[in-house]
Design a protein around this motif. Structure first.
Motif: not given
Length: 271
Positions: A42-47, A51-59
């Motif tokens: 579960r922690e891995l999925v959340l991470q 990470l995907a959200a951070q990448k999307e936000l950065l993009a």
């Protein structure tokens, strides 16, 4: 037949107790291992999601910056560049002769237009009204029309008692308002554009509404929707940084209503 001694019975009971404890311990250990494995998964999925959200936000942030640079470059090239080219052509062709008042006024008119555009672009980049007088005055200024014949006609409404909010929140809400208004002015073919700002007890609420073309939300937010969907996602990313919400309501031919709510905790302590 010999009867078992009390010592043998005691030893058997002890062994059974040991076996029972081993079974219980093994079960507990197995449950702990399974729980730990599920917890790590579960922690891995959340991470991964984070990470995907951070990448999307950065993009999205990079795209917004690049879009802003392109817009500034286009304004400078199309407006200031065109005016300067016209002035240079006039001088080159000798249409400006000393002592001719009409030509002098024409040149002054071109220069005035160029200066007005420079001031407008500068104000959009560095909104001095926002710095000096706050969000409500800055948004009100966006709604001021230099020419009463301009379409769409713009309206601004302020409700609630304004209170100080963080500078980054002010700037983000101002930029989002700019983009929403620019979209309506450029693409909606609207006759009217309304902007309302409300200061609530624990939040600031912003609504931008036009009576233009509108769009179908499922189509716009689809996978192949293109730049319009990305623009909406960029706005959502900006508001999410403020822990706020943004809601788009639209149908083809019925305009667009965008509602934004950003929480401002403990604002009474800031005033």
């Amino acid at each position: 037949m010999p009867h078992p001694s009390s010592f043998d019975l005691f030893g058997l009971a002890f062994l059974l107790e040991i076996l029972f404890l081993l079974v219980i311990s093994s079960g507990v250990a197995l449950m702990a291992v399974r729980y730990q494995r599920k917890y790590l998964e579960r922690e891995l999925v959340l991470q991964k999601r984070e990470l995907a959200a951070q990448k999307e936000l950065l993009a999205a942030t990079v795209q917004v910056q690049e879009k802003e640079r392109r817009r500034i470059g286009k304004d400078l090239h199309d407006e200031i560049g065109a005016l300067l080219s016209t002035m240079r052509l006039s001088v080159h062709q000798g249409t400006i002769e000393e002592g001719e008042q009409q030509d002098e006024l024409a040149v002054k008119g071109l220069i005035d237009r160029m200066l007005a555009n420079v001031r407008r672009i500068s104000k959009e980049l560095l909104p001095s009204t926002l710095e000096r007088f706050g969000l409500e005055k800055a948004i009100e200024e966006l709604c001021v029309q230099e020419d009463s014949s301009q379409i769409p006609e713009r309206f601004f409404k302020l409700t609630g008692k304004p209170f100080p909010i963080p500078k980054q929140m002010e700037l983000s809400l101002f930029r989002v308002t700019q983009e929403l208004m620019a979209n309506s002015l450029a693409h909606a073919c609207a006759n009217n554009l309304w902007v309302s700002l409300h200061y609530g007890e624990h939040a600031v609420e912003l609504t931008v509404l036009d009576d233009g073309n509108g769009f179908e939300l499922p189509e716009v937010l689809g996978i192949d929707a293109g730049s319009q969907a990305m623009g909406l996602k960029n706005l959502k990313s900006r508001i999410s940084l403020l822990n706020g919400t943004i809601d788009f309501q639209s149908q083809s031919g019925e305009g667009v209503r965008t509602q934004i709510r950003v929480p401002v905790p403990n604002h009474s302590q800031q005033s």
